[in-house]
Design an enzyme around this catalytic site. Sequence first.
Site, PDB file in Angstrom:
ATOM      1  N   ASP A  30       0.917  -1.203   0.040  1.00 13.11           N
ATOM      2  CA  ASP A  30      -0.014  -0.009   0.223  1.00 13.11           C
ATOM      3  C   ASP A  30       0.934   1.165  -0.011  1.00 13.11           C
ATOM      4  O   ASP A  30       2.056   1.207   0.652  1.00 13.11           O
ATOM      5  CB  ASP A  30      -0.964   0.043   1.216  1.00 13.11           C
ATOM      6  N   ASN A  78     -10.116  -2.292  -6.769  1.00 14.25           N
ATOM      7  CA  ASN A  78      -8.915  -1.374  -7.697  1.00 14.25           C
ATOM      8  C   ASN A  78      -9.510  -1.226  -9.100  1.00 14.25           C
ATOM      9  O   ASN A  78      -9.304  -0.136  -9.830  1.00 14.25           O
ATOM     10  CB  ASN A  78      -7.860  -2.185  -7.786  1.00 14.25           C
TER      11      ASN A  78
END
Length: 259
Positions: A30, A78
């Site tokens: 991340d 995503n």
Amino acid sequence: MLRSRIEPLYERYLRWQVKHIPRHIAVIQDGNRRYAREQGLDSSFGHRLGADTTEHVLDWACELGVRHITLYTFSTENFRRDKRELAELFALFREKFLAILTDKRVHKNHIRVQMIGDRSLLPDDLLETIDAAEKATQHYSEYFINVALAYGGRNEIVHAARSILDEVKRGILDPATINPDTVESHLNRGESIPPVDLIIRTGNDCRTSNFLPWLANGHESAVYFCAPYWPAFRKIDLLRAVRVYDQRMRLKESSGQRG
């Protein structure tokens, strides 16, 4: 200059502290976009730097003797990103899978590469490259790199349930025999993936984000959250994470001795 001298010493100190090495580490990579934003750069720059960090981490893990690494590279959520960023990401993924075919480290260390996730959601050209990388390494069994693409934990369990129901409907599976092993065998993932020992999440966000709920949460894996964005992740950060796992294992040993 001082940092470059101190860090190797600290790395050796951390390694000296660790007795237990996890068999399987899962990483939530991340912070690529936030790292690029803070540098005043385009998100694609952050993703590419993140990909470079991934290669370093794989080398470090191999040095430590970690046999299984699962990388949360692209989630089902995503897909909500804009089309330009998705195109850039898919091109980067394709480039990295293509590089596996000629990567000497992969073939020297007998590393098997496989994707986990929903293949039906990915573009054909990327799938072709993934298939080629998987076929080129399918006979290796020393180390395993599992790339989670188009992956979501709930989506994985839904697919497993559908597959089980289909086998029951066709008379292949007796409902009375369904157990945890049955579910695990139907998960939407590659082969030879053991339970997760340690989850690492970068980017200072303390959650596991629907990642490997069966193999990680279901097996009570250790979790290490850290502040650095993925492109800034260092070997020291990996060793600190492994130390958390080691501390947990020592506690289990101590508890067993008392029992």
